[in-house]
Scaffold this motif. Sequence first.
Motif, PDB file in Angstrom:
ATOM      1  N   VAL A 121      -8.386  10.259   0.623  1.00  0.00           N
ATOM      2  CA  VAL A 121      -9.538   9.576   0.031  1.00  0.00           C
ATOM      3  C   VAL A 121      -9.149   8.183  -0.434  1.00  0.00           C
ATOM      4  N   LEU A 122      -8.004   8.051  -1.086  1.00  0.00           N
ATOM      5  CA  LEU A 122      -7.572   6.744  -1.575  1.00  0.00           C
ATOM      6  C   LEU A 122      -7.168   5.811  -0.437  1.00  0.00           C
ATOM      7  N   THR A 123      -6.673   6.356   0.655  1.00  0.00           N
ATOM      8  CA  THR A 123      -6.359   5.526   1.814  1.00  0.00           C
ATOM      9  C   THR A 123      -7.650   5.012   2.440  1.00  0.00           C
ATOM     10  N   ALA A 124      -8.682   5.861   2.492  1.00  0.00           N
ATOM     11  CA  ALA A 124      -9.959   5.446   3.056  1.00  0.00           C
ATOM     12  C   ALA A 124     -10.581   4.310   2.248  1.00  0.00           C
ATOM     13  N   VAL A 125     -10.342   4.303   0.939  1.00  0.00           N
ATOM     14  CA  VAL A 125     -10.839   3.223   0.099  1.00  0.00           C
ATOM     15  C   VAL A 125     -10.067   1.937   0.396  1.00  0.00           C
ATOM     16  N   ALA A 129      -4.215   1.723  -1.203  1.00  0.00           N
ATOM     17  CA  ALA A 129      -3.143   1.893  -0.222  1.00  0.00           C
ATOM     18  C   ALA A 129      -2.347   0.619   0.029  1.00  0.00           C
ATOM     19  N   VAL A 130      -2.867  -0.534  -0.365  1.00  0.00           N
ATOM     20  CA  VAL A 130      -2.150  -1.779  -0.086  1.00  0.00           C
ATOM     21  C   VAL A 130      -1.566  -2.450  -1.336  1.00  0.00           C
ATOM     22  N   LEU A 131      -1.728  -1.853  -2.501  1.00  0.00           N
ATOM     23  CA  LEU A 131      -1.111  -2.372  -3.723  1.00  0.00           C
ATOM     24  C   LEU A 131       0.119  -1.529  -4.033  1.00  0.00           C
ATOM     25  N   GLY A 136       8.075   0.611  -3.472  1.00  0.00           N
ATOM     26  CA  GLY A 136       7.426   0.691  -2.174  1.00  0.00           C
ATOM     27  C   GLY A 136       6.364   1.782  -2.134  1.00  0.00           C
ATOM     28  N   ARG A 137       5.908   2.214  -3.294  1.00  0.00           N
ATOM     29  CA  ARG A 137       4.876   3.249  -3.376  1.00  0.00           C
ATOM     30  C   ARG A 137       3.549   2.604  -3.724  1.00  0.00           C
TER      31      ARG A 137
END
Length: 151
Positions: A121-125, A129-131, A136-137
């Motif tokens: 769900v958070l990747t779809a937002v 996913a880019v912060l 590196g997480r």
Amino acid sequence: MGRVLGSWLSGPSALRESGEPQQRWRGERLGLPEQGPGSVAPTGRRAVGFLLDIVLAALVAGLFTAPDLPGNWSLLSWALITVLPVAFFGFTPGMGVAGIWVARVDGSSLVGLPRALLRCVLTAVLVPAVLWNTDGRSWHDRLSGTVVLRR
């Protein structure tokens, strides 16, 4: 106030001023090796794995919607090929090709369905996913208690 709380806008200088020891490599605070298997996956490999999963999802959805374009059905197939494999095997098909996998920070063997669903769900937002932090997480990894590692 920003000096007390710090900010992602503060950059590396905020870490030096906070008194926390600086890392020499991504994942050092987590006890991960600098390079090789078990080290934090590089950005390029993560991007390749993600793009391969998107293409695979579109192809799978296209099988069911042909001759029409898959449209939003590709999102459903992407969610399925992201959540289920990560929950039970620790990697998606694209991650497998890229040589990376998802592991829990607490050392448990399975990522599990709730964590995999949260990551999806958070990747779809996209924004979480880019912060990334100095390990590196990204936010979706930190909130789900996971890290993406090299195989």
